[in-house]
Every structure is written in C-alpha cells, then in structure tokens.
Design a protein around this motif. Structure first.
Motif, mmCIF file in Angstrom:
data_model
loop_
_atom_site.group_PDB
_atom_site.id
_atom_site.type_symbol
_atom_site.label_atom_id
_atom_site.label_comp_id
_atom_site.label_asym_id
_atom_site.label_seq_id
_atom_site.Cartn_x
_atom_site.Cartn_y
_atom_site.Cartn_z
ATOM 1 N N PRO A 78 0.804 -1.226 0.000
ATOM 2 C CA PRO A 78 0.000 0.000 0.000
ATOM 3 C C PRO A 78 0.833 1.271 0.000
ATOM 4 C CG PRO A 78 -0.101 -1.106 2.142
ATOM 5 C CD PRO A 78 0.556 -2.056 1.201
ATOM 6 N N GLY A 79 1.982 1.252 0.654
ATOM 7 C CA GLY A 79 2.826 2.445 0.682
ATOM 8 C C GLY A 79 3.383 2.782 -0.688
ATOM 9 N N ILE A 80 3.846 1.768 -1.400
ATOM 10 C CA ILE A 80 4.392 1.985 -2.739
ATOM 11 C C ILE A 80 3.300 2.435 -3.692
ATOM 12 C CG2 ILE A 80 5.462 0.858 -4.729
ATOM 13 C CD1 ILE A 80 6.966 -0.940 -2.722
ATOM 14 N N LEU A 81 2.154 1.761 -3.652
ATOM 15 C CA LEU A 81 1.062 2.126 -4.543
ATOM 16 C C LEU A 81 0.574 3.541 -4.249
ATOM 17 C CD1 LEU A 81 -0.956 1.465 -6.745
ATOM 18 C CD2 LEU A 81 -2.422 0.401 -5.012
ATOM 19 N N GLY A 82 0.424 3.875 -2.985
ATOM 20 C CA GLY A 82 -0.035 5.212 -2.625
ATOM 21 C C GLY A 82 0.919 6.292 -3.109
ATOM 22 N N GLY A 83 2.217 6.036 -2.954
ATOM 23 C CA GLY A 83 3.212 6.996 -3.418
ATOM 24 C C GLY A 83 3.208 7.143 -4.924
#
Length: 249
Positions: A78-83
């Motif tokens: 989720p962190g990578i996708l959100g960024g």
C-alpha cells in the motif's frame, strides 16, 4: 498459487529491494502506442491489469486514456502504490485494487481490456495462466499480454549474470507458435504474436552488480543498439519482449 515459480516471500523481497519505483508515468511509457491503438479500436472503457503491481499500466490507462482501471495482484504494497498514485496526480480511489490469489479468485465482472506485462512467464502451465485472463474478458473484449524474451541475447545475459532471476522464468512460454496456438485453442480471435523492441538488455538490481559486470552490460547495450537501429527489425535474437494480442468473440 498454482504452478508458480515464485511465492509471496519472493515478491515481498523483490519489491522492497527496489528504490526507484515511484515516478510519474509518462505518455510514452513502454507499449503506449499499442495500448492507445487497442483502446481506440475497441472502445475500451474498463480494464484490468493482472499481476501488475506496482500498477504502472493501470495508472497509464487511467491517466492518459480515461479507462476505469483495476489492478489485481497477489501482493500489493500500500505504501508503494499510494506513493505512485500521488506522483501521478491520482487518488487512492482512481485505481481499483484486488489483492488476491489469481488461482483462487472468481471474477466478479468482465472487462473491455485484460492485460498483463511480465506475468505468464512465471508459471509452468502457459495454457492455464492465459485461460485465467480470458475469464475476465467481456465478449468482444481485448487481450494484451507481454513477456520478456529470454531466448536471445537478453536471456544469455540473465542466465550468465543473474541465474536466480533467470530460473524464475518458464522459457517454454516464450515460444510464439505455442502462444498463438494456445490463444486460438481458448477460443480467441484476431490473434497476433510477435517479437517486440529492437534491442535491450537489463539486470535486476543492476547497481548491486560488480563494476566490471555493469560496464560489460552497458557496452553490450550500446553495441546491440547500433545494428538494430540501422536495420530496423525485430527478432528472436535481439528483441527484449514478446507481445500477444487477441479478442474474445
């Protein structure tokens, strides 16, 4: 997952080792011409990218072609996708996310376009993994699949300098006749399979390789670019990718 050559731990380690995943996806992103043609020719409104995390093609289709995009993968960070979404001026709800095992999931809807880029070669049963794509296709829908070509120079590079990554790929899937035959047996029409790209070689985690290896790969890259730029053809020996397109009647 069935017939897999990788597992969840492999993908967790793989993505967390990357340091350059978040960037604005440009209008000329890889395969952009082919995707634009498919969207235009087929009136694509909805699309699903299978095994596509971080979701570059889902973002491309939403950002530039206005498609309702869905990303399905076994592992979504989720962190990578959100960024990545933020870097492309998109919100979390601009791309639908389905985090699931493709082999245990029953599609809840069908799509105008089903695509995967670098997925099917990780499975030993090529027919089965392609059939999973077909299940998501609307009647009249389009299929777009790409995979690396490891039966030429780039495959030699992988085998020689990154055997672990090479062994994660099912080379039998990189056969144009097999792919065409499989697509037709699954009832698809307008099937086209071809080599794509004039020349390229790469290594995963290239920066971690010894300086001598990095220098050699760079020299090989330049050496291969010259004849392919002059001759302008795509081939089993030099092209880095294989592309399959088709339609569901």
């Amino acid at each position: 997952m069935s017939n897999q050559l990788t597992d969840r731990q492999f993908w967790t380690s793989y993505w967390e080792s990357k340091t350059d995943l978040i960037f604005p996806v440009g209008p000329d992103y890889l395969f952009h011409r082919e995707l634009r043609e498919i969207v235009s020719a087929n009136g694509v409104k909805t699309a699903i990218e299978l095994g596509g995390f971080p979701g570059y093609y889902s973002i491309f289709l939403k950002k530039y072609l206005g498609a309702e995009s869905t990303l399905l993968d076994y592992f979504v960070h989720p962190g990578i996708l959100g960024g990545l979404l933020k870097a492309n001026g998109l919100n979390r709800n601009d791309v639908n996310v389905i985090e699931t095992d493709l082999f245990a999931y029953t599609p809840e809807r069908e799509y105008d376009l089903v695509l995967s880029c670098g997925l099917i070669e990780h499975f030993q049963d090529t027919r089965d993994i392609i059939s999973r794509h077909v299940r998501f296709m609307k009647p009249g829908g389009a299929l777009f699949i790409t995979l690396p070509n490891f039966r030429g120079v780039n495959g030699w590079v992988q085998k020689t300098f990154d055997r672990d990554n090479y062994d994660k790929h099912h080379l039998a899937s990189m056969d144009l006749q097999l792919l065409e035959k499989t697509a037709k047996e699954l009832g698809l029409t307008d099937v086209r399979v071809r080599y794509f790209g004039r020349f390229s070689v790469w290594l995963e985690n290239r920066k971690e390789k010894p300086a001598l290896v990095r220098t050699f790969i760079k020299a090989l890259w330049y050496a291969g670019k010259i004849p392919t730029k002059l001759l302008g053809f795509e081939s089993k020996l030099l092209s880095p990718y294989i592309m399959l397109t088709a339609r569901r009647p």
